[in-house]
Motif scaffolding. Sequence first.
Motif, short mmCIF file in Angstrom:
data_model
loop_
_atom_site.label_atom_id
_atom_site.label_comp_id
_atom_site.label_asym_id
_atom_site.label_seq_id
_atom_site.Cartn_x
_atom_site.Cartn_y
_atom_site.Cartn_z
N MET A 300 40.69 25.54 41.53
CA MET A 300 41.74 25.35 40.53
C MET A 300 41.20 25.83 39.19
N VAL A 301 41.76 26.91 38.69
CA VAL A 301 41.23 27.57 37.49
C VAL A 301 42.31 27.58 36.41
N ASP A 302 41.97 27.09 35.23
CA ASP A 302 42.91 27.06 34.11
C ASP A 302 42.86 28.38 33.35
N PRO A 303 43.87 28.64 32.48
CA PRO A 303 43.88 29.89 31.69
C PRO A 303 42.67 29.99 30.76
N LYS A 304 42.39 31.20 30.37
CA LYS A 304 41.31 31.51 29.44
C LYS A 304 39.96 31.02 29.96
N THR A 305 39.76 31.11 31.25
CA THR A 305 38.50 30.67 31.85
C THR A 305 38.04 31.74 32.82
N ASP A 306 36.80 32.12 32.68
CA ASP A 306 36.20 33.10 33.60
C ASP A 306 35.03 32.42 34.31
N LEU A 307 35.22 32.07 35.56
CA LEU A 307 34.18 31.37 36.33
C LEU A 307 33.27 32.32 37.08
N LYS A 308 33.44 33.62 36.90
CA LYS A 308 32.65 34.62 37.60
C LYS A 308 32.82 34.52 39.12
N LEU A 309 34.04 34.19 39.51
CA LEU A 309 34.35 34.09 40.94
C LEU A 309 35.14 35.30 41.45
N ASP A 310 35.21 36.35 40.63
CA ASP A 310 36.03 37.51 41.01
C ASP A 310 35.54 38.15 42.30
N GLU A 315 37.29 39.39 47.91
CA GLU A 315 37.15 39.51 49.36
C GLU A 315 38.37 38.94 50.09
N TRP A 316 39.08 38.02 49.44
CA TRP A 316 40.25 37.39 50.04
C TRP A 316 41.55 38.00 49.53
N GLY A 317 41.45 39.00 48.68
CA GLY A 317 42.65 39.65 48.16
C GLY A 317 43.34 38.88 47.07
N VAL A 318 42.60 38.07 46.30
CA VAL A 318 43.17 37.22 45.26
C VAL A 318 42.64 37.66 43.90
N LYS A 319 43.53 37.72 42.92
CA LYS A 319 43.14 38.03 41.55
C LYS A 319 43.85 37.07 40.61
N LEU A 320 43.08 36.46 39.69
CA LEU A 320 43.64 35.54 38.71
C LEU A 320 44.11 36.34 37.50
N ASP A 321 45.39 36.17 37.19
CA ASP A 321 45.97 36.84 36.03
C ASP A 321 45.54 36.10 34.76
N ASN A 322 45.10 36.84 33.72
CA ASN A 322 44.65 36.22 32.48
C ASN A 322 45.80 35.78 31.59
N ARG A 323 47.02 36.14 31.95
CA ARG A 323 48.17 35.76 31.13
C ARG A 323 48.63 34.34 31.43
N LEU A 324 49.49 33.81 30.58
CA LEU A 324 49.99 32.44 30.69
C LEU A 324 51.36 32.44 31.34
N THR A 372 46.71 40.69 47.06
CA THR A 372 46.65 42.00 47.70
C THR A 372 46.34 41.80 49.18
N PRO A 373 47.15 42.36 50.09
CA PRO A 373 46.90 42.15 51.52
C PRO A 373 45.51 42.61 51.93
N VAL A 374 44.86 41.78 52.76
CA VAL A 374 43.54 42.08 53.31
C VAL A 374 43.61 41.88 54.81
N VAL A 416 48.15 29.84 46.16
CA VAL A 416 48.15 30.59 47.40
C VAL A 416 47.20 29.93 48.38
N ALA A 417 47.57 29.93 49.65
CA ALA A 417 46.72 29.42 50.73
C ALA A 417 46.31 30.59 51.61
N LEU A 418 45.03 30.63 51.99
CA LEU A 418 44.50 31.75 52.78
C LEU A 418 43.68 31.23 53.93
N ALA A 419 43.77 31.90 55.05
CA ALA A 419 43.01 31.53 56.25
C ALA A 419 42.47 32.79 56.89
#
Length: 523
Positions: A300-310, A315-324, A372-374, A416-419
Amino acid sequence: MSNMKTITKNRQYLEYLFLLGPILCIMGLVAQYVSGTRSLIPLTLLITGIVIIILWLFIGSAARKFWGRRSTQVSTNAIVATLAVLGILALINFLAVRHAVRLDLTENQLFTLSPQSQQVVKSLQQPVKLWVFESNQNPANRELLENYRRSSSQFSFDFVDPELKPGVAQQFGVKSAGEVYVESGKKRQLVQNLQPGDSLSEAKVTNGITQIFSDRQAKIYFLQGHGERPLDSVQGGISQAISRLQDQNFTAQPLNLAQKSAIPTDAAAVVVAGAKRALFPGEVNALKNYLSGGGSLLIMVDPKTDLKLDSLLQEWGVKLDNRLAVDASGKGRLVGLGAATAVVTQYSQHPITKDFGNDISFYPLSRPIEITPVKGIEQTPLLITDNQSWAESNSEGEQLEFNADSDRQGPLTLGVALAKTNSTPSATQANQDTTSSRLVVLGNSEFMTNGLFEQQLNGDVFLNSVSWLSKQDQQVLSIRPKEAKNRRINLTPQLGQLLTWTALLIIPLIGFTTAGMMWWRRR
Protein backbone atom coordinates in the motif's frame (compact mmCIF):
# COMPACT_ATOMS: atom_id res chain seq x y z
CA MET A 1 -99.60 -56.76 38.91
CA SER A 2 -98.91 -53.36 40.39
CA ASN A 3 -95.48 -54.59 41.53
CA MET A 4 -94.58 -55.57 37.96
CA LYS A 5 -95.59 -52.13 36.72
CA THR A 6 -93.50 -50.51 39.43
CA ILE A 7 -90.42 -52.61 38.53
CA THR A 8 -90.88 -51.84 34.85
CA LYS A 9 -91.25 -48.16 35.59
CA ASN A 10 -88.12 -48.15 37.77
CA ARG A 11 -86.12 -49.85 34.99
CA GLN A 12 -87.22 -47.16 32.61
CA TYR A 13 -86.04 -44.49 35.06
CA LEU A 14 -82.71 -46.26 35.43
CA GLU A 15 -82.28 -46.39 31.70
CA TYR A 16 -83.02 -42.68 31.46
CA LEU A 17 -80.10 -42.17 33.80
CA PHE A 18 -77.88 -43.05 30.84
CA LEU A 19 -78.33 -39.49 29.60
CA LEU A 20 -76.68 -38.28 32.79
CA GLY A 21 -73.39 -39.94 31.73
CA PRO A 22 -72.75 -37.87 28.58
CA ILE A 23 -73.96 -34.72 30.36
CA LEU A 24 -71.45 -35.20 33.19
CA CYS A 25 -68.65 -35.90 30.71
CA ILE A 26 -69.41 -32.69 28.79
CA MET A 27 -69.57 -30.72 32.04
CA GLY A 28 -66.17 -32.08 33.13
CA LEU A 29 -64.50 -31.26 29.79
CA VAL A 30 -65.99 -27.74 29.70
CA ALA A 31 -64.96 -27.07 33.32
CA GLN A 32 -61.40 -28.21 32.61
CA TYR A 33 -61.19 -26.09 29.44
CA VAL A 34 -62.50 -22.97 31.21
CA SER A 35 -60.26 -23.35 34.26
CA GLY A 36 -57.21 -24.26 32.19
CA THR A 37 -55.97 -26.64 34.90
CA ARG A 38 -56.57 -30.26 35.84
CA SER A 39 -58.48 -29.69 39.11
CA LEU A 40 -60.42 -32.25 41.14
CA ILE A 41 -63.97 -31.15 40.23
CA PRO A 42 -63.68 -31.47 36.42
CA LEU A 43 -61.89 -34.80 36.83
CA THR A 44 -64.64 -36.12 39.16
CA LEU A 45 -67.41 -35.11 36.76
CA LEU A 46 -65.61 -36.74 33.84
CA ILE A 47 -64.95 -40.03 35.66
CA THR A 48 -68.54 -40.21 37.00
CA GLY A 49 -69.99 -39.71 33.53
CA ILE A 50 -67.73 -42.43 32.06
CA VAL A 51 -68.71 -44.89 34.82
CA ILE A 52 -72.43 -44.28 34.20
CA ILE A 53 -72.00 -44.86 30.46
CA ILE A 54 -70.09 -48.12 31.06
CA LEU A 55 -72.77 -49.42 33.51
CA TRP A 56 -75.51 -48.67 31.06
CA LEU A 57 -73.69 -50.43 28.24
CA PHE A 58 -73.34 -53.68 30.20
CA ILE A 59 -76.35 -53.94 32.57
CA GLY A 60 -79.16 -52.02 30.97
CA SER A 61 -81.92 -53.99 29.25
CA ALA A 62 -81.91 -51.66 26.29
CA ALA A 63 -78.18 -52.18 26.14
CA ARG A 64 -78.63 -55.96 26.11
CA LYS A 65 -81.02 -55.63 23.21
CA PHE A 66 -78.60 -53.22 21.54
CA TRP A 67 -75.63 -55.58 21.86
CA GLY A 68 -77.70 -58.52 20.70
CA ARG A 69 -78.22 -57.06 17.28
CA ARG A 70 -76.01 -58.35 14.44
CA SER A 71 -75.50 -54.84 13.07
CA THR A 72 -74.18 -53.74 16.47
CA GLN A 73 -71.70 -56.62 16.60
CA VAL A 74 -70.41 -55.90 13.09
CA SER A 75 -70.07 -52.18 13.89
CA THR A 76 -68.30 -52.98 17.14
CA ASN A 77 -65.79 -55.19 15.35
CA ALA A 78 -65.12 -52.40 12.85
CA ILE A 79 -64.63 -49.86 15.64
CA VAL A 80 -62.28 -52.17 17.57
CA ALA A 81 -60.26 -52.84 14.41
CA THR A 82 -60.06 -49.11 13.66
CA LEU A 83 -58.94 -48.31 17.21
CA ALA A 84 -56.32 -51.05 16.98
CA VAL A 85 -54.94 -49.59 13.73
CA LEU A 86 -54.87 -46.09 15.24
CA GLY A 87 -53.10 -47.46 18.30
CA ILE A 88 -50.47 -49.16 16.13
CA LEU A 89 -49.94 -45.97 14.12
CA ALA A 90 -49.62 -43.96 17.33
CA LEU A 91 -47.02 -46.43 18.63
CA ILE A 92 -45.06 -46.27 15.36
CA ASN A 93 -45.16 -42.46 15.46
CA PHE A 94 -43.94 -42.47 19.08
CA LEU A 95 -41.03 -44.76 18.21
CA ALA A 96 -40.21 -42.66 15.14
CA VAL A 97 -40.00 -39.50 17.24
CA ARG A 98 -37.84 -41.14 19.89
CA HIS A 99 -35.62 -42.95 17.35
CA ALA A 100 -35.70 -40.79 14.21
CA VAL A 101 -34.27 -42.19 10.98
CA ARG A 102 -33.91 -39.94 7.92
CA LEU A 103 -33.75 -41.32 4.40
CA ASP A 104 -32.36 -39.16 1.61
CA LEU A 105 -33.76 -40.65 -1.59
CA THR A 106 -32.43 -37.93 -3.90
CA GLU A 107 -30.04 -39.15 -6.57
CA ASN A 108 -27.11 -36.95 -5.47
CA GLN A 109 -27.88 -37.03 -1.73
CA LEU A 110 -28.74 -33.34 -1.80
CA PHE A 111 -29.96 -33.27 1.82
CA THR A 112 -27.15 -35.29 3.40
CA LEU A 113 -23.84 -34.01 4.72
CA SER A 114 -20.74 -35.15 2.89
CA PRO A 115 -18.59 -37.83 4.57
CA GLN A 116 -15.92 -35.19 5.30
CA SER A 117 -18.42 -32.96 7.12
CA GLN A 118 -19.88 -35.86 9.08
CA GLN A 119 -16.42 -36.93 10.20
CA VAL A 120 -15.49 -33.41 11.33
CA VAL A 121 -18.72 -32.86 13.27
CA LYS A 122 -18.79 -36.30 14.91
CA SER A 123 -15.22 -35.81 16.15
CA LEU A 124 -16.06 -32.61 18.05
CA GLN A 125 -14.85 -32.80 21.65
CA GLN A 126 -16.24 -29.46 22.82
CA PRO A 127 -19.28 -27.31 21.98
CA VAL A 128 -19.32 -25.36 18.73
CA LYS A 129 -21.96 -22.80 17.84
CA LEU A 130 -22.69 -21.22 14.48
CA TRP A 131 -24.20 -17.73 14.47
CA VAL A 132 -26.10 -16.59 11.38
CA PHE A 133 -26.80 -12.86 11.38
CA GLU A 134 -29.60 -12.35 8.86
CA SER A 135 -32.97 -10.63 8.96
CA ASN A 136 -34.86 -13.13 6.79
CA GLN A 137 -34.11 -16.76 7.54
CA ASN A 138 -33.43 -19.00 4.58
CA PRO A 139 -35.15 -22.40 5.11
CA ALA A 140 -32.35 -24.11 3.19
CA ASN A 141 -29.78 -22.71 5.65
CA ARG A 142 -31.75 -24.00 8.64
CA GLU A 143 -32.10 -27.45 7.06
CA LEU A 144 -28.34 -27.64 6.45
CA LEU A 145 -27.55 -26.67 10.04
CA GLU A 146 -30.12 -29.16 11.32
CA ASN A 147 -28.12 -31.86 9.52
CA TYR A 148 -25.01 -30.73 11.40
CA ARG A 149 -26.87 -30.77 14.71
CA ARG A 150 -28.23 -34.26 14.11
CA SER A 151 -24.67 -35.47 13.53
CA SER A 152 -23.36 -34.25 16.89
CA SER A 153 -24.80 -32.97 20.16
CA GLN A 154 -21.76 -30.69 20.43
CA PHE A 155 -22.98 -28.56 17.52
CA SER A 156 -25.62 -25.86 17.85
CA PHE A 157 -26.68 -22.81 15.88
CA ASP A 158 -28.70 -19.64 16.22
CA PHE A 159 -30.25 -17.19 13.78
CA VAL A 160 -29.96 -13.58 14.95
CA ASP A 161 -31.57 -10.51 13.42
CA PRO A 162 -28.94 -7.74 13.80
CA GLU A 163 -31.65 -5.09 13.96
CA LEU A 164 -33.60 -6.82 16.74
CA LYS A 165 -30.53 -7.85 18.75
CA PRO A 166 -27.89 -5.18 18.09
CA GLY A 167 -26.02 -6.08 21.28
CA VAL A 168 -25.24 -9.60 20.08
CA ALA A 169 -24.24 -8.31 16.65
CA GLN A 170 -21.93 -5.77 18.25
CA GLN A 171 -20.15 -8.49 20.24
CA PHE A 172 -19.19 -10.19 16.98
CA GLY A 173 -18.37 -6.94 15.19
CA VAL A 174 -21.10 -7.51 12.61
CA LYS A 175 -21.22 -4.69 10.07
CA SER A 176 -24.11 -5.90 7.92
CA ALA A 177 -26.68 -8.66 7.76
CA GLY A 178 -25.48 -11.89 6.20
CA GLU A 179 -22.31 -12.48 8.23
CA VAL A 180 -21.87 -16.01 9.60
CA TYR A 181 -19.54 -16.78 12.50
CA VAL A 182 -18.42 -19.99 14.19
CA GLU A 183 -17.69 -19.84 17.91
CA SER A 184 -16.04 -22.24 20.32
CA GLY A 185 -15.02 -21.05 23.77
CA LYS A 186 -13.38 -17.65 23.34
CA LYS A 187 -12.55 -18.20 19.67
CA ARG A 188 -14.67 -16.66 16.93
CA GLN A 189 -14.13 -16.76 13.22
CA LEU A 190 -15.98 -15.39 10.21
CA VAL A 191 -17.22 -18.25 8.03
CA GLN A 192 -19.18 -16.63 5.23
CA ASN A 193 -20.78 -13.36 4.20
CA LEU A 194 -24.20 -14.13 2.75
CA GLN A 195 -25.74 -11.88 0.14
CA PRO A 196 -29.55 -11.74 -0.32
CA GLY A 197 -30.66 -15.07 -1.76
CA ASP A 198 -27.38 -16.84 -0.99
CA SER A 199 -27.25 -20.17 0.83
CA LEU A 200 -24.77 -21.41 3.38
CA SER A 201 -21.83 -23.29 1.91
CA GLU A 202 -21.26 -26.69 3.49
CA ALA A 203 -17.58 -26.48 2.56
CA LYS A 204 -17.16 -23.11 4.30
CA VAL A 205 -19.05 -24.19 7.43
CA THR A 206 -17.05 -27.40 7.77
CA ASN A 207 -13.74 -25.69 7.15
CA GLY A 208 -14.66 -22.92 9.56
CA ILE A 209 -15.18 -25.55 12.25
CA THR A 210 -11.87 -27.17 11.33
CA GLN A 211 -9.92 -23.92 11.36
CA ILE A 212 -11.25 -22.70 14.70
CA PHE A 213 -9.71 -25.75 16.37
CA SER A 214 -6.45 -25.39 14.52
CA ASP A 215 -3.50 -24.64 16.80
CA ARG A 216 -1.71 -22.90 13.95
CA GLN A 217 -2.58 -19.24 13.44
CA ALA A 218 -1.60 -17.66 10.16
CA LYS A 219 1.14 -15.07 10.76
CA ILE A 220 0.96 -11.76 8.93
CA TYR A 221 4.23 -9.79 9.03
CA PHE A 222 4.12 -5.98 8.82
CA LEU A 223 7.28 -4.39 7.45
CA GLN A 224 8.78 -1.79 9.80
CA GLY A 225 11.68 0.68 9.74
CA HIS A 226 10.60 2.94 6.86
CA GLY A 227 7.94 5.13 8.49
CA GLU A 228 5.13 2.59 8.00
CA ARG A 229 1.79 2.93 9.72
CA PRO A 230 2.27 2.10 13.44
CA LEU A 231 0.57 -1.05 14.69
CA ASP A 232 -0.65 0.57 17.92
CA SER A 233 -3.51 2.99 18.57
CA VAL A 234 -1.65 6.26 18.03
CA GLN A 235 -2.89 8.77 15.46
CA GLY A 236 -2.54 7.29 12.01
CA GLY A 237 -2.09 3.81 13.47
CA ILE A 238 -3.79 0.61 12.35
CA SER A 239 -4.68 -1.00 15.70
CA GLN A 240 -8.32 -1.51 14.61
CA ALA A 241 -7.14 -3.47 11.57
CA ILE A 242 -4.79 -5.54 13.75
CA SER A 243 -7.62 -6.31 16.17
CA ARG A 244 -9.91 -7.49 13.38
CA LEU A 245 -7.12 -9.69 12.02
CA GLN A 246 -6.81 -11.35 15.40
CA ASP A 247 -10.58 -11.93 15.46
CA GLN A 248 -10.16 -13.88 12.22
CA ASN A 249 -7.46 -16.13 13.66
CA PHE A 250 -4.47 -14.20 12.29
CA THR A 251 -1.39 -13.15 14.23
CA ALA A 252 0.21 -9.80 13.37
CA GLN A 253 3.99 -9.56 13.77
CA PRO A 254 6.39 -6.65 13.04
CA LEU A 255 9.21 -7.39 10.59
CA ASN A 256 12.43 -5.42 10.26
CA LEU A 257 14.44 -6.67 7.30
CA ALA A 258 17.45 -4.66 8.44
CA GLN A 259 17.78 -7.26 11.21
CA LYS A 260 16.74 -10.29 9.14
CA SER A 261 18.02 -11.01 5.67
CA ALA A 262 15.00 -13.07 4.59
CA ILE A 263 11.28 -13.34 5.17
CA PRO A 264 10.41 -15.86 7.94
CA THR A 265 9.30 -19.20 6.51
CA ASP A 266 6.09 -19.16 8.59
CA ALA A 267 4.83 -15.95 6.97
CA ALA A 268 1.36 -16.34 5.48
CA ALA A 269 1.70 -12.85 3.98
CA VAL A 270 3.84 -9.71 4.28
CA VAL A 271 2.30 -6.22 4.41
CA VAL A 272 3.96 -2.94 3.46
CA ALA A 273 1.56 -0.38 4.94
CA GLY A 274 2.24 3.21 3.97
CA ALA A 275 6.02 3.36 4.16
CA LYS A 276 7.44 6.89 3.80
CA ARG A 277 11.07 6.10 3.04
CA ALA A 278 12.69 3.92 0.39
CA LEU A 279 13.61 0.30 1.07
CA PHE A 280 17.25 -0.82 0.83
CA PRO A 281 18.18 -2.96 -2.18
CA GLY A 282 18.70 -5.97 0.09
CA GLU A 283 15.16 -5.59 1.43
CA VAL A 284 13.73 -5.37 -2.07
CA ASN A 285 15.61 -8.54 -3.05
CA ALA A 286 14.28 -10.31 0.05
CA LEU A 287 10.72 -9.46 -1.01
CA LYS A 288 11.44 -10.64 -4.57
CA ASN A 289 12.80 -13.97 -3.35
CA TYR A 290 9.83 -14.37 -1.05
CA LEU A 291 7.39 -13.86 -3.92
CA SER A 292 9.28 -16.15 -6.27
CA GLY A 293 9.11 -18.88 -3.63
CA GLY A 294 5.31 -18.82 -3.43
CA GLY A 295 4.90 -15.98 -0.95
CA SER A 296 2.18 -13.32 -0.77
CA LEU A 297 2.71 -9.58 -0.50
CA LEU A 298 0.39 -6.61 0.14
CA ILE A 299 1.85 -3.23 -0.88
CA MET A 300 0.00 0.00 0.00
CA VAL A 301 1.81 3.08 -1.29
CA ASP A 302 0.65 6.67 -0.77
CA PRO A 303 1.23 9.56 -3.24
CA LYS A 304 4.56 11.35 -3.39
CA THR A 305 6.40 8.30 -2.10
CA ASP A 306 9.13 6.36 -3.85
CA LEU A 307 9.86 3.07 -2.08
CA LYS A 308 12.29 1.87 -4.76
CA LEU A 309 9.99 -1.04 -5.50
CA ASP A 310 9.76 -0.34 -9.24
CA SER A 311 11.95 -3.32 -10.16
CA LEU A 312 9.73 -5.66 -8.19
CA LEU A 313 6.47 -4.23 -9.50
CA GLN A 314 7.73 -4.16 -13.08
CA GLU A 315 8.13 -7.94 -13.05
CA TRP A 316 4.39 -8.15 -12.32
CA GLY A 317 3.38 -5.54 -14.89
CA VAL A 318 2.46 -2.89 -12.29
CA LYS A 319 3.41 0.79 -12.31
CA LEU A 320 2.47 3.36 -9.67
CA ASP A 321 1.28 6.63 -11.18
CA ASN A 322 2.82 9.69 -9.46
CA ARG A 323 -0.33 11.73 -10.02
CA LEU A 324 -3.18 12.18 -7.53
CA ALA A 325 -6.56 10.50 -8.06
CA VAL A 326 -9.29 13.16 -8.12
CA ASP A 327 -13.01 12.40 -7.86
CA ALA A 328 -15.29 15.15 -9.18
CA SER A 329 -18.51 13.14 -8.90
CA GLY A 330 -19.34 14.64 -5.51
CA LYS A 331 -19.55 11.23 -3.83
CA GLY A 332 -16.90 12.31 -1.34
CA ARG A 333 -19.45 14.59 0.26
CA LEU A 334 -21.28 11.48 1.46
CA VAL A 335 -18.39 10.84 3.84
CA GLY A 336 -17.63 14.50 4.52
CA LEU A 337 -14.58 14.67 2.22
CA GLY A 338 -13.67 16.58 -0.92
CA ALA A 339 -12.57 15.80 -4.44
CA ALA A 340 -9.13 14.61 -3.27
CA THR A 341 -10.85 11.55 -1.79
CA ALA A 342 -11.56 8.91 -4.41
CA VAL A 343 -14.87 7.13 -3.80
CA VAL A 344 -15.20 3.67 -5.34
CA THR A 345 -18.45 1.84 -6.04
CA GLN A 346 -17.22 -0.37 -8.89
CA TYR A 347 -15.40 -3.62 -8.14
CA SER A 348 -14.27 -6.67 -10.06
CA GLN A 349 -15.49 -10.25 -9.67
CA HIS A 350 -12.46 -11.29 -7.63
CA PRO A 351 -12.52 -13.22 -4.31
CA ILE A 352 -11.49 -9.99 -2.55
CA THR A 353 -14.30 -7.81 -3.90
CA LYS A 354 -16.91 -10.07 -5.52
CA ASP A 355 -19.46 -9.56 -2.70
CA PHE A 356 -19.17 -5.76 -2.52
CA GLY A 357 -21.91 -4.96 -5.01
CA ASN A 358 -22.20 -1.18 -5.44
CA ASP A 359 -21.31 -0.28 -1.87
CA ILE A 360 -18.82 2.45 -1.01
CA SER A 361 -15.14 2.40 -0.12
CA PHE A 362 -13.07 5.60 -0.15
CA TYR A 363 -9.39 6.48 -0.34
CA PRO A 364 -8.15 9.92 0.74
CA LEU A 365 -5.13 11.09 -1.28
CA SER A 366 -4.59 8.00 -3.42
CA ARG A 367 -2.55 7.32 -6.51
CA PRO A 368 -3.66 5.45 -9.65
CA ILE A 369 -2.10 2.20 -10.81
CA GLU A 370 -1.22 1.25 -14.37
CA ILE A 371 -1.22 -2.40 -15.48
CA THR A 372 0.72 -3.93 -18.35
CA PRO A 373 -0.08 -7.56 -19.30
CA VAL A 374 2.66 -10.04 -18.40
CA LYS A 375 2.66 -13.64 -19.61
CA GLY A 376 1.94 -16.12 -16.83
CA ILE A 377 0.48 -13.53 -14.43
CA GLU A 378 -3.24 -13.17 -13.80
CA GLN A 379 -4.04 -9.48 -13.26
CA THR A 380 -7.38 -8.30 -11.84
CA PRO A 381 -8.21 -4.61 -11.18
CA LEU A 382 -9.96 -4.45 -7.78
CA LEU A 383 -10.92 -0.80 -7.18
CA ILE A 384 -12.16 1.25 -10.12
CA THR A 385 -13.30 4.90 -10.05
CA ASP A 386 -16.01 6.29 -12.30
CA ASN A 387 -15.78 8.44 -15.43
CA GLN A 388 -15.84 11.69 -13.43
CA SER A 389 -12.40 11.03 -11.98
CA TRP A 390 -8.95 11.79 -13.32
CA ALA A 391 -5.26 11.59 -12.42
CA GLU A 392 -4.19 15.11 -11.43
CA SER A 393 -0.59 16.05 -12.17
CA ASN A 394 -0.70 19.44 -10.40
CA SER A 395 -1.93 18.54 -6.95
CA GLU A 396 -0.30 21.62 -5.42
CA GLY A 397 -2.64 24.01 -7.20
CA GLU A 398 -5.38 25.97 -5.45
CA GLN A 399 -8.07 24.22 -7.47
CA LEU A 400 -8.17 20.70 -8.84
CA GLU A 401 -9.10 21.05 -12.50
CA PHE A 402 -8.75 18.60 -15.34
CA ASN A 403 -6.01 19.42 -17.84
CA ALA A 404 -6.16 17.27 -20.96
CA ASP A 405 -2.46 17.84 -21.69
CA SER A 406 -1.06 16.58 -18.40
CA ASP A 407 -3.89 14.73 -16.63
CA ARG A 408 -5.33 11.28 -17.36
CA GLN A 409 -9.08 10.89 -17.63
CA GLY A 410 -10.74 8.20 -15.55
CA PRO A 411 -11.90 5.62 -14.77
CA LEU A 412 -8.78 4.87 -12.73
CA THR A 413 -7.55 1.70 -11.10
CA LEU A 414 -6.64 2.18 -7.43
CA GLY A 415 -5.97 -1.45 -6.57
CA VAL A 416 -4.95 -4.62 -8.37
CA ALA A 417 -4.65 -8.30 -7.42
CA LEU A 418 -2.08 -10.50 -9.17
CA ALA A 419 -1.37 -14.22 -9.10
CA LYS A 420 1.44 -16.17 -10.70
CA THR A 421 2.17 -19.90 -10.93
CA ASN A 422 5.78 -20.80 -10.14
CA SER A 423 7.51 -23.69 -11.87
CA THR A 424 10.57 -23.74 -9.58
CA PRO A 425 9.49 -23.28 -5.97
CA SER A 426 12.05 -22.12 -3.43
CA ALA A 427 13.11 -24.51 -0.69
CA THR A 428 13.19 -21.66 1.80
CA GLN A 429 9.42 -21.37 1.72
CA ALA A 430 8.56 -24.85 2.93
CA ASN A 431 5.38 -23.78 4.69
CA GLN A 432 3.96 -21.92 1.70
CA ASP A 433 1.87 -23.11 -1.19
CA THR A 434 4.89 -22.87 -3.48
CA THR A 435 2.87 -23.43 -6.63
CA SER A 436 1.55 -19.87 -6.66
CA SER A 437 2.58 -16.35 -5.66
CA ARG A 438 0.12 -13.58 -4.89
CA LEU A 439 0.49 -9.82 -4.86
CA VAL A 440 -1.98 -7.01 -4.06
CA VAL A 441 -1.02 -3.40 -4.77
CA LEU A 442 -3.14 -0.49 -3.49
CA GLY A 443 -2.44 3.17 -4.18
CA ASN A 444 -3.42 4.24 -0.67
CA SER A 445 -2.83 3.22 2.95
CA GLU A 446 -4.83 5.83 4.85
CA PHE A 447 -8.13 4.05 4.19
CA MET A 448 -7.18 1.35 6.76
CA THR A 449 -6.11 3.69 9.59
CA ASN A 450 -8.01 4.02 12.84
CA GLY A 451 -11.27 5.92 12.34
CA LEU A 452 -11.50 5.14 8.63
CA PHE A 453 -11.10 1.37 8.89
CA GLU A 454 -14.60 0.82 10.31
CA GLN A 455 -16.33 3.04 7.75
CA GLN A 456 -18.17 1.60 4.76
CA LEU A 457 -16.16 -1.19 3.05
CA ASN A 458 -12.70 0.12 3.90
CA GLY A 459 -11.99 -2.58 6.45
CA ASP A 460 -13.35 -5.29 4.17
CA VAL A 461 -10.92 -4.32 1.41
CA PHE A 462 -7.97 -4.82 3.76
CA LEU A 463 -9.23 -7.96 5.53
CA ASN A 464 -10.29 -9.66 2.32
CA SER A 465 -6.94 -8.85 0.74
CA VAL A 466 -5.08 -10.44 3.65
CA SER A 467 -7.36 -13.51 3.59
CA TRP A 468 -6.81 -13.99 -0.14
CA LEU A 469 -3.06 -13.47 0.13
CA SER A 470 -2.80 -15.97 2.98
CA LYS A 471 -4.68 -18.43 0.74
CA GLN A 472 -7.59 -18.75 3.15
CA ASP A 473 -9.81 -19.01 0.10
CA GLN A 474 -8.31 -22.45 -0.61
CA GLN A 475 -10.48 -24.75 1.48
CA VAL A 476 -8.90 -27.31 3.74
CA LEU A 477 -11.48 -29.84 2.62
CA SER A 478 -12.55 -30.25 -0.98
CA ILE A 479 -16.33 -30.64 -0.82
CA ARG A 480 -18.05 -30.45 -4.17
CA PRO A 481 -21.35 -28.56 -4.18
CA LYS A 482 -24.32 -30.84 -4.65
CA GLU A 483 -26.60 -30.04 -7.53
CA ALA A 484 -29.81 -31.66 -8.65
CA LYS A 485 -29.55 -33.22 -12.09
CA ASN A 486 -31.59 -31.67 -14.83
CA ARG A 487 -34.51 -34.06 -15.44
CA ARG A 488 -36.66 -31.63 -17.40
CA ILE A 489 -38.28 -32.81 -20.64
CA ASN A 490 -37.75 -30.42 -23.52
CA LEU A 491 -40.85 -30.39 -25.72
CA THR A 492 -41.21 -29.02 -29.19
CA PRO A 493 -44.03 -26.48 -29.66
CA GLN A 494 -46.06 -29.03 -31.67
CA LEU A 495 -45.72 -31.70 -28.96
CA GLY A 496 -46.61 -29.13 -26.29
CA GLN A 497 -49.82 -28.24 -28.13
CA LEU A 498 -50.66 -31.93 -28.54
CA LEU A 499 -50.31 -32.54 -24.78
CA THR A 500 -52.43 -29.45 -24.05
CA TRP A 501 -55.28 -30.57 -26.31
CA THR A 502 -55.01 -34.12 -24.96
CA ALA A 503 -55.42 -32.95 -21.37
CA LEU A 504 -58.14 -30.36 -22.01
CA LEU A 505 -60.21 -32.04 -24.75
CA ILE A 506 -59.37 -35.60 -25.76
CA ILE A 507 -59.24 -37.26 -22.32
CA PRO A 508 -62.45 -35.53 -21.04
CA LEU A 509 -64.18 -36.44 -24.34
CA ILE A 510 -63.22 -40.10 -23.92
CA GLY A 511 -64.63 -40.06 -20.37
CA PHE A 512 -67.93 -38.51 -21.42
CA THR A 513 -68.24 -40.92 -24.35
CA THR A 514 -67.65 -43.96 -22.12
CA ALA A 515 -70.21 -42.71 -19.58
CA GLY A 516 -72.77 -42.14 -22.32
CA MET A 517 -72.29 -45.65 -23.73
CA MET A 518 -72.73 -47.23 -20.29
CA TRP A 519 -75.89 -45.20 -19.71
CA TRP A 520 -77.29 -46.27 -23.12
CA ARG A 521 -76.66 -49.96 -22.41
CA ARG A 522 -78.44 -49.80 -19.03
CA ARG A 523 -81.60 -48.17 -20.36
